[in-house]
Design a protein around this motif. Structure first.
Motif: not given
Length: 539
Positions: A447-455, A207-213, A185-188
């Motif tokens: 999908f954008q979240m999987t391609k971007m760092d946190h900043r 990744d973020a799609f696992h977290e989405l699930i 739940r905390l995310g990748p």
């Protein structure tokens, strides 16, 4: 030892049709209601109504209620009044005495961990006939195992705690820790590295799609307050600790929260500061020995009643309002803050609280990030919170659609199913089209979240996520309104056929308020784009 069940004919059942000797058939299963009849919530009379099935006019019988006919097949009547889950309760299972010879049950409930067979009740990527560029076999394995966990562990606890207004049971916290659910739940991130997660997914591949699930499957608990109380602190309160806290505090708190030893929450909102975060009045004053004294109040703090830790924002110098600097703190309940229940439209299972800080002394090492930089930490965390809310709204719309389609197929009015009414089909069409759009939009952002760092996410996605939350909140209210009209009076009843629609009808406006109101979200999205308006273009 289980009792032996009889093989009976319908003629056998038909002879048991009076007070003290009363059988009925529901989906080929025979129930002996002889003793239960007097305890029937609708009374004995509705079971013995002699006119059942004899009235064929276009309108309901003028004097007799809908009945469960003694000695007859009551399948259609039962499912117009009760949910299937009623039959699974032990007190009703004890009434089963046999089955009709040469007949098989026609109603086949969805098994543990299985997908719904109702059209549009699942997101398109779960439909085997469709294709998606986002999900791989690991995502599908995780979804299947996680759904089974929700069905067997979380759902029963959620329903019980929602009704009682209590926190999740200790057994659930332990089970979630064992399955590394809070980790997910905390995310990748690095906190997952070296772990093997549900579905055999490696922590490094999460990744973020696992977290989405994970987020969307948790929504299936169908218990709004419970869901908020269970984990809001993990994805709201813990990320600033992970990203900004100093050691050894950081590692200790991460371990305690992720492994279910401690509960955490985020405490930002005040009676005088909602969407206007900078208007907060709770203050922290630095002492000569380096500690801080905190005084003030926070309100509507989700999970605050259960929290061992609070991620807190306070004014630390300067005046109230936008000119005052804000600093983030991690405050332990043992330091002395007090909580009181705030009654809301949730159940008490949300743990919504009013928090009082009266000279609460906080050590210097409990400052999260740099002094005066609290707003940056808080605003950077908002994206994740609002993304989570959008993901939940998208999945919650599916549950509403499933409820409405099933009800529309089995509920008869004027001699026909609701689905035969054009006005109902129009409502369903509007609901389905919005649910499809919501899932497509949240998948694009994910999908954008999987391609971007946190900043980069903080910089680039604040506007799109704000628009997403604003629009999802509007659509959610529309879906809830349609569902309430389809269910009619049952949508106002907290038990029975419409109980999930009742909850949605009662709580459907929450998402337009929590995490920033819709109007503020829209304004934020537009303000985000203003600096990027090109000076070299004119109409």
């Amino acid at each position: 030892m289980s009792k032996a069940l009889k093989i009976l004919s319908r003629d056998d059942v038909e002879t048991h049709n009076k007070d003290g000797d009363l059988w009925i058939v529901i989906d080929s299963t025979v129930y002996d209601l002889s003793k239960f009849a007097k305890l029937h919530p609708g009374g004995l009379a509705v079971l013995l109504d002699e006119d059942v099935g004899e009235h064929h006019g276009p309108f309901p019988h003028p004097t007799r209620p809908l009945t469960l006919p003694a000695g007859q097949d009551a399948t259609t009547v039962f499912y117009s009044l009760h949910r299937h889950e009623e039959l699974q309760k032990p007190q009703y299972q004890r009434l089963v005495i046999g089955h009709i010879a040469l007949e098989e049950p026609k109603i086949q409930p969805v098994g543990v961990g299985e997908l719904s067979r109702v059209p549009y009740a699942e997101s398109p990527w779960l439909n085997p006939s469709f294709h998606s560029p986002y999900y791989n076999d690991g995502h599908r394995r995780l979804q299947k195992e996680f759904r089974a966990f929700v069905d067997t562990v979380l759902y029963p606890d959620a329903q019980a705690c929602e009704a009682a207004g209590t926190d999740a049971s200790p057994e659930v916290y332990k089970a979630m820790a064992a399955k590394k659910i809070n980790h997910m739940r905390l995310g990748p991130g690095k906190h997952l590295h070296g772990l093997t997660l549900m579905g055999g997914v490696k922590g490094e591949d999460y990744d973020a799609f696992h977290e989405l699930i994970v987020t969307q499957e948790l929504t299936r608990c169908g218990a709004r307050g419970y869901g908020t109380g269970l984990g809001s602190g993990v994805f709201l309160g813990l990320p600033p600790v992970v990203n900004y806290a100093a050691e050894p505090l950081r590692s200790r708190v991460i371990d305690e929260v992720l492994n279910g030893k401690k509960v955490m929450c985020l405490a930002i909102t005040e009676a005088f500061a909602g969407s206007d975060v900078q208007g907060m009045r709770t203050r922290a004053d630095k002492q000569a020995d380096g500690t801080w004294l905190i005084n003030g109040h926070k309100k509507w703090i989700s999970a605050g009643m259960f929290a061992d830790y609070m991620l807190l924002a306070c004014k630390t110098y300067g005046g109230d309002g936008p000119d005052g600097a804000v600093t983030a703190f991690l405050v332990d309940r043992s330091m002395g803050f007090e909580t009181k229940v705030v009654p809301t439209s949730y159940s008490k299972a949300a743990g919504t609280s009013y928090v009082t800080f009266d000279n609460v002394r906080v050590p210097a090492d409990h400052v999260i990030g740099e002094e005066g930089h609290g707003l940056l930490i808080i605003f950077g965390n908002f994206n994740h919170e609002r993304w989570y809310m959008c993901a939940s709204m998208a999945r919650g719309s599916r549950s509403l659609i499933e409820e409405c389609l099933l009800w529309s197929a089995q509920r008869k009015v004027f001699g026909k199913p609701l689905l035969a009414q054009a006005v109902i089909r129009n409502k369903l069409a509007l609901m389905i089209s919005k649910a499809e759009a919501m899932q497509t939009w949240i998948e694009f952002i994910t999908f954008q979240m999987t391609k971007m760092d946190h900043r980069t996410q903080v910089k680039q996605l604040a506007g799109p996520i704000s628009f997403c939350k604003m629009q999802f909140s509007l659509w959610e209210k529309e879906l809830v309104s349609h569902a309430a009209q389809i269910f009619g009076g049952r949508a106002l009843t907290a038990t029975g056929m419409g109980r999930f629609v009742e909850m949605a009808n009662r709580t459907g406006r929450f998402d337009d308020v929590l995490g920033g109101s819709g109007e503020v979200m829209g304004d934020l999205g537009v303000r985000q784009l203003i600096p990027h308006m090109p000076d070299d273009q004119k109409l």
